[in-house]
Design an enzyme around this catalytic site. Structure first.
Site, PDB file in Angstrom:
ATOM      1  N   ASP A  34       0.856  -1.182   0.000  1.00 57.28           N
ATOM      2  CA  ASP A  34       0.000   0.000   0.000  1.00 57.28           C
ATOM      3  C   ASP A  34       0.897   1.239   0.000  1.00 57.28           C
ATOM      4  O   ASP A  34       1.735   1.398   0.882  1.00 57.28           O
ATOM      5  CB  ASP A  34      -0.868  -0.050   1.279  1.00 57.28           C
ATOM      6  CG  ASP A  34      -1.857   1.093   1.346  1.00 57.28           C
ATOM      7  OD1 ASP A  34      -1.946   1.855   0.376  1.00 57.28           O
ATOM      8  OD2 ASP A  34      -2.539   1.218   2.383  1.00 57.28           O
ATOM      9  N   ASP A  61      -3.246   2.369  -5.917  1.00 56.90           N
ATOM     10  CA  ASP A  61      -2.101   2.415  -5.006  1.00 56.90           C
ATOM     11  C   ASP A  61      -1.998   1.194  -4.095  1.00 56.90           C
ATOM     12  O   ASP A  61      -1.291   1.230  -3.102  1.00 56.90           O
ATOM     13  CB  ASP A  61      -2.151   3.696  -4.160  1.00 56.90           C
ATOM     14  CG  ASP A  61      -3.352   3.720  -3.231  1.00 56.90           C
ATOM     15  OD1 ASP A  61      -4.329   3.022  -3.528  1.00 56.90           O
ATOM     16  OD2 ASP A  61      -3.309   4.425  -2.212  1.00 56.90           O
ATOM     17  N   GLU A  62      -2.712   0.129  -4.421  1.00 56.38           N
ATOM     18  CA  GLU A  62      -2.645  -1.077  -3.582  1.00 56.38           C
ATOM     19  C   GLU A  62      -2.513  -2.317  -4.456  1.00 56.38           C
ATOM     20  O   GLU A  62      -3.201  -2.421  -5.470  1.00 56.38           O
ATOM     21  CB  GLU A  62      -3.926  -1.240  -2.766  1.00 56.38           C
ATOM     22  CG  GLU A  62      -4.086  -0.267  -1.637  1.00 56.38           C
ATOM     23  CD  GLU A  62      -5.418  -0.461  -0.956  1.00 56.38           C
ATOM     24  OE1 GLU A  62      -5.670  -1.556  -0.426  1.00 56.38           O
ATOM     25  OE2 GLU A  62      -6.223   0.483  -0.984  1.00 56.38           O
TER      26      GLU A  62
END
Lengths: 419, 87
Positions: A15, A117-118
């Protein structure tokens, strides 16, 4: 730590810390900026003039002023007068996200991009001599030195626990949450921190005297099912760290395609509202066609000026990707449920998607459908070659409404609520 | 060295092997005659991929205003631009 040796999977959840903000900060540093946005109170915020003025990401110093993601920019500025606000750049975010996944592919091909973003990474087969913790630290250091931003990494035996672990302490940390650590690390946390427990579910759990994840884990699953139906059982399983969903490298295949927009002014006439809907359908239907999909369910959503939200959907007789058919359905839906109050946000979404190569035809189908199909594909081709505004509908002229709305960039992975 | 990040006009060689070598550049300073600087030596070259943005970073040596200076130049692959990065 012994758990991973007993035939379990090893999943990492990676993350990016304050993703939009740290990507912008890194890009600026690379271009000679003397100030690191991550070290001062700063936020990435939308354009206030076109009413997209909310906080999209915040720095850790900005968080200390109580600024929250999703907050209106003027409220954030009240909390911190020296706040630096930078505009978003989605193509940069896409580039950073792709650079991150390219780096992660060096460790395992079993990578699932969960959002921009993960990522989930299944490294079970890549362990060999190294421990999961070593690999996670190696990834974390490599991302920092090569790409210039920091990540939190959660390690566990399934996606849920890995995701919960990466959320523990930020930034730039590696955390483990193996099943034997669940009572110590997960159960003392407030129930609101559990994945899938949001602002609507949490108060319902409080009313049942459930305040921590541990209390939820020890509750009777049948009692929860009585209150929340099958979702109750899912919550109980998550609180106990049970999740069997696989890391799916192909999960990017869309379940639905949609577009929505916050309008630059309050929409109070039907003509304006329908023009906005049409411009949203134009982009969403062209995305359907470029993905070679047909949609069978059309839904329309609106947000009024008091921020109340309504949506309405309908199933079509036959799946389609035709702009006109989709717009006519959206128009009918909109007319059915709009009471004339001013609107600030409109959206359309298409779901129940199927492949456009094989589909059930209908004897009731419009006989001009093939002409319409070739019109759509010609318009798509002209727009692709000569720009999006090379062919637009006459109804948009002098309306002040853009002929195509939504769809910031192609293939932008949005957030999903399912693991 | 101070960070300048000034964009410059560059003449460089792009070899058959795909290696880029800066030769000389023209640098416009506010209100002054453009300076033409020949790069005498390349001391170091590395690639940088910060924020997923590919840049080549060269540490070079030249004579500027009669003084031998070491400085850094950057080439941004996505925009094809050259920068005088640090001087």
């Amino acid at each position: 730590m012994e758990t991973y040796k007993s035939g379990n999977r090893i999943i990492l959840h990676i993350d990016v810390n304050s993703a939009f903000l740290s990507w912008e900060a890194t890009y600026r540093l690379q271009h000679g900026a003397s100030l690191d946005l991550r070290e001062v109170p700063s936020v990435v915020g939308g354009n206030e003039e076109s009413r997209h003025g909310i906080v999209l990401a915040k720095s850790i110093p900005a968080k200390k002023y109580g600024i929250q993601t999703g907050e209106v920019l003027w409220q954030a500025r009240n909390k911190c007068p020296n706040l630096i606000i930078v505009p978003p750049d989605y193509s940069l975010y896409m580039k950073c996200s792709t650079a991150l996944t390219d780096l992660l592919y060096e460790y395992s091909p079993l990578l699932e991009r969960y959002s921009i973003d993960e990522c989930f990474l299944d490294i079970t087969e890549s362990l060999r001599e190294k421990s999961p913790l070593d690999i996670a630290r190696e990834i974390s250091n490599k991302v920092k030195s090569v790409l210039g931003f920091t990540v939190n990494i959660g390690i566990s035996v399934n996606k849920l626990l890995a995701k919960m672990a990466s959320d523990f302490e930020k930034p730039d940390k590696v955390h483990t949450l193996f099943p034997d650590e669940v009572p110590k690390k997960l159960w003392p946390l407030p129930v609101r921190d559990l994945f899938m427990v949001g602002r609507r579910t949490a108060p319902k759990l409080y009313r049942l005297n459930i305040f921590s994840i541990g209390q939820l884990a020890h509750a009777d699953p049948e009692f929860l099912t009585a209150h929340f139906k099958s979702f109750g059982n899912l919550l109980w399983r998550y609180a106990n760290g049970i999740d069997n969903s696989p890391v799916n490298p192909f999960s990017a295949v869309a379940k639905g395609i949609g577009n929505s927009t916050t309008t630059p002014f309050n929409v109070d006439t039907e003509r304006e509202a329908l023009l906005f809907l049409l411009s949203l359908v134009e982009t969403a239907s062209s995305r359907l066609r470029s993905a070679r999909l047909l949609a069978q369910v059309v839904s329309v959503s609106i947000r009024k000026t008091d921020l109340s939200f309504f949506s309405h959907q309908r199933k079509l007789l036959t799946p389609t990707d035709n702009t006109e058919v989709l717009f006519k359905t959206a128009r009918a839906l909109f007319r059915e449920f709009w009471d004339g109050t001013p609107l600030r946000h409109l959206g359309v979404a298409f779901s129940s998607l199927c492949n456009d190569r094989f589909c059930q035809t209908s004897i009731f189908e419009d006989e001009r459908i093939y002409k319409k199909k070739s019109l759509d594909s010609s318009i798509d081709a002209i727009r692709l070659n000569h720009g999006n505004t090379s062919v637009v509908r006459g109804s948009f002229i002098n309306s002040g409404i853009p002929p195509l709305t939504g769809g910031i960039i192609d293939d932008y992975p949005g957030m999903r609520s399912q693991l | 060295m101070k960070v300048l990040m000034k964009s410059v006009d560059m003449i460089c060689i792009s070899s058959c092997e795909g290696v880029i070598t800066p030769i000389k550049f023209r640098w416009f300073e506010d209100g002054q005659e453009p300076k033409i600087i020949r790069i005498d030596r390349i001391l170091d070259r590395k690639t940088e991929k910060l924020a997923g943005n590919l840049m080549l970073v060269f540490t070079v040596q030249s004579i500027i205003n009669g003084v031998e200076r070491i400085f850094e130049m950057k080439y941004e692959a996505s925009t094809y631009k050259w920068y005088l990065y640090k001087l």
